[in-house]
Design an enzyme around this catalytic site. Sequence first.
Site, short mmCIF file in Angstrom:
data_model
loop_
_atom_site.label_atom_id
_atom_site.label_comp_id
_atom_site.label_asym_id
_atom_site.label_seq_id
_atom_site.Cartn_x
_atom_site.Cartn_y
_atom_site.Cartn_z
CE1 TYR A 73 1.79 17.09 8.72
CE2 TYR A 73 4.05 16.82 7.96
CZ TYR A 73 2.75 17.24 7.74
OH TYR A 73 2.41 17.80 6.54
CG PHE A 126 -11.10 0.92 -10.70
CD1 PHE A 126 -12.26 0.18 -10.59
CD2 PHE A 126 -10.91 1.99 -9.85
CE1 PHE A 126 -13.22 0.52 -9.64
CE2 PHE A 126 -11.86 2.32 -8.89
CZ PHE A 126 -13.02 1.59 -8.79
CG ASP A 127 -14.66 3.83 -11.93
OD1 ASP A 127 -13.85 3.66 -11.01
OD2 ASP A 127 -15.89 3.66 -11.80
CG ASP A 217 -5.12 -0.94 -10.09
OD1 ASP A 217 -5.10 -0.97 -8.85
OD2 ASP A 217 -6.05 -0.45 -10.75
CB ALA A 219 -7.43 -3.11 -5.54
CE LYS A 260 -11.69 -1.19 -3.82
NZ LYS A 260 -10.87 -0.69 -4.89
CG HIS A 452 -22.77 6.47 -11.87
ND1 HIS A 452 -21.85 7.21 -12.58
CD2 HIS A 452 -22.08 5.88 -10.87
CE1 HIS A 452 -20.66 7.04 -12.05
NE2 HIS A 452 -20.76 6.25 -11.01
C1 LIG Z 1 -10.87 0.50 -5.78
C2 LIG Z 1 -9.88 0.43 -6.86
C3 LIG Z 1 -9.06 1.52 -7.19
C4 LIG Z 1 -9.19 2.87 -6.52
O1 LIG Z 1 -9.00 2.78 -5.16
P1 LIG Z 1 -9.78 3.72 -4.11
O2 LIG Z 1 -9.25 3.22 -2.81
O3 LIG Z 1 -11.24 3.49 -4.29
O4 LIG Z 1 -9.37 5.11 -4.40
C5 LIG Z 1 -8.13 1.35 -8.19
N1 LIG Z 1 -8.02 0.20 -8.86
C6 LIG Z 1 -8.79 -0.87 -8.58
C7 LIG Z 1 -8.62 -2.13 -9.36
C8 LIG Z 1 -9.75 -0.78 -7.58
O5 LIG Z 1 -10.53 -1.84 -7.34
#
Ligand SMILES: *Cc1c(COP(=O)(O)O)cnc(C)c1O
Length: 460
Positions: A73, A126-127, A217, A219, A260, A452
């Site tokens: 943990y 990103f959303d 950000d 990813a 990613k 969606h």
């Molecule tokens: C996928 C993604 C996120 C969110 O990550 P999750 O692992 O899906 O929660 C944030 N920013 C970007 C650019 C992404 O592609």
Amino acid sequence: MKQDYAHEPYRIKMVEPIRTTDKNQRRKLLRDAGYNVFGLRSEDVYIDLLTDSGTGAMSQEQWAAMMRGDEAYAGSRSYYRLVDVVKDLTNYAYVIPTHQGRGAEQVALPYFVDHSGMCFISNTHFDTTRAHVEIAGAEALDCATGAAYDTETYHPFKGNVNTDRLQQLIQERGAEQIAGIILTLTNNSAGGQPVSLENIRSVHDIARSHGIPIIVDGARIAENAYFIKQREKGYASWSIRELVQEQLRYGDLFLMSAKKDGLVNIGGLIAIREDEALFRHCRTSIVPLEGFPTYGGMSGRDMEATAVGLQEVLDEAYLAHRIDQARFLGDLLREAGIPIQWPTGGHAVFVDCARFAPHIPYYRFPAQSVTNALYIESGVRGVEIGSLLLGRDPRTQKNLQSPLELMRLTIPRRTYSYHQLRLVAEGVKAVYRQREKLKGYVFEYEPPVLRHFTARLKPE
Ligand SMILES: *Cc1c(COP(=O)(O)O)cnc(C)c1O
């Protein structure tokens, strides 16, 4: 293959059988799913291009590392292994794992919002990033280069921030109202389009002169590094690792969805350059939201797999193949005259459905129509990124019109062959030949939020 596309730098050791269905079966399956591909079972999909998030194949080294997972943990060995890899890659002082990217956003972003009326500015949020900015009580302003919305014209870095607009926004709002600048690398919502180092440096200079923090950000920061190496003058001899480090040199905070470029099925990261107060904030708020700071929502074995994935993703042969798969699919479609966002980005091909099916108005969802027709034609699952996704104006309840009506064909990592991508192209071409017959869709059931995902539709 006519052109040279990078070869697979791996061979297959384990396979997951997939099954084919016929068109009549798929017509029924799609009808039962409310003409919404999110409602399909993955078993009924032959090639699944819904997302590249957590859908890739892990390597033998990753699977082997999972056996070494320490599930303690607190203070897990696997946590320290992950921290070592991330520190080495980022040169940042503090690392906290999270269950995925949105976990990192939820924990870190509220730190920057300390009074009302603040906003974040990004090339494109990103959303989930947008959602967490708004939950934190701030506004999310997108500031992408105009090239991002012009699908036909070649531009090497369509993911860039529009720096003139950025300066204008800072003037208008006042620097003290800007909570942070979020650099999304690559720019996912603009089609996985890359951001140049020159642009990152300009954004950094602007941010520094106003004392605004920069949040990366990242990813797909390794994919972005590969594009910089290929397309930006002066970096051809740099290694991917050096280019990842160079991008991060301009950031204060690094948030990452490891689903990613972490090459894992689940996981995320927060890395902080030096701000100890930010680190204390994250370490405190992660406990109720994600978990104890040395696991943050990940199991020990997932942290092991992520530590390995973050190193494998820097392999140029891997990235060349990855990026070329998207290029290959994009080229096949373009050769057939099918309109796509060009050049193709890192993780997907975006088909421009406003031009594919111009007879379907935005409020009848042209990209949804093409996506559904493609599933029936060939069992391929793409996804609508357009007016269905965008939803309604909260005040007037009118359908909003998206600037682009796109079908995204997202390529999972190390998962499908070039031949399977050729089948995808054949399917899109068959739909294109009958495009005049495509029909728009109306709602049978429309959920009040994020419609969606669970909407049920029917052909008009
Ligand atoms: C996928 C993604 C996120 C969110 O990550 P999750 O692992 O899906 O929660 C944030 N920013 C970007 C650019 C992404 O592609």
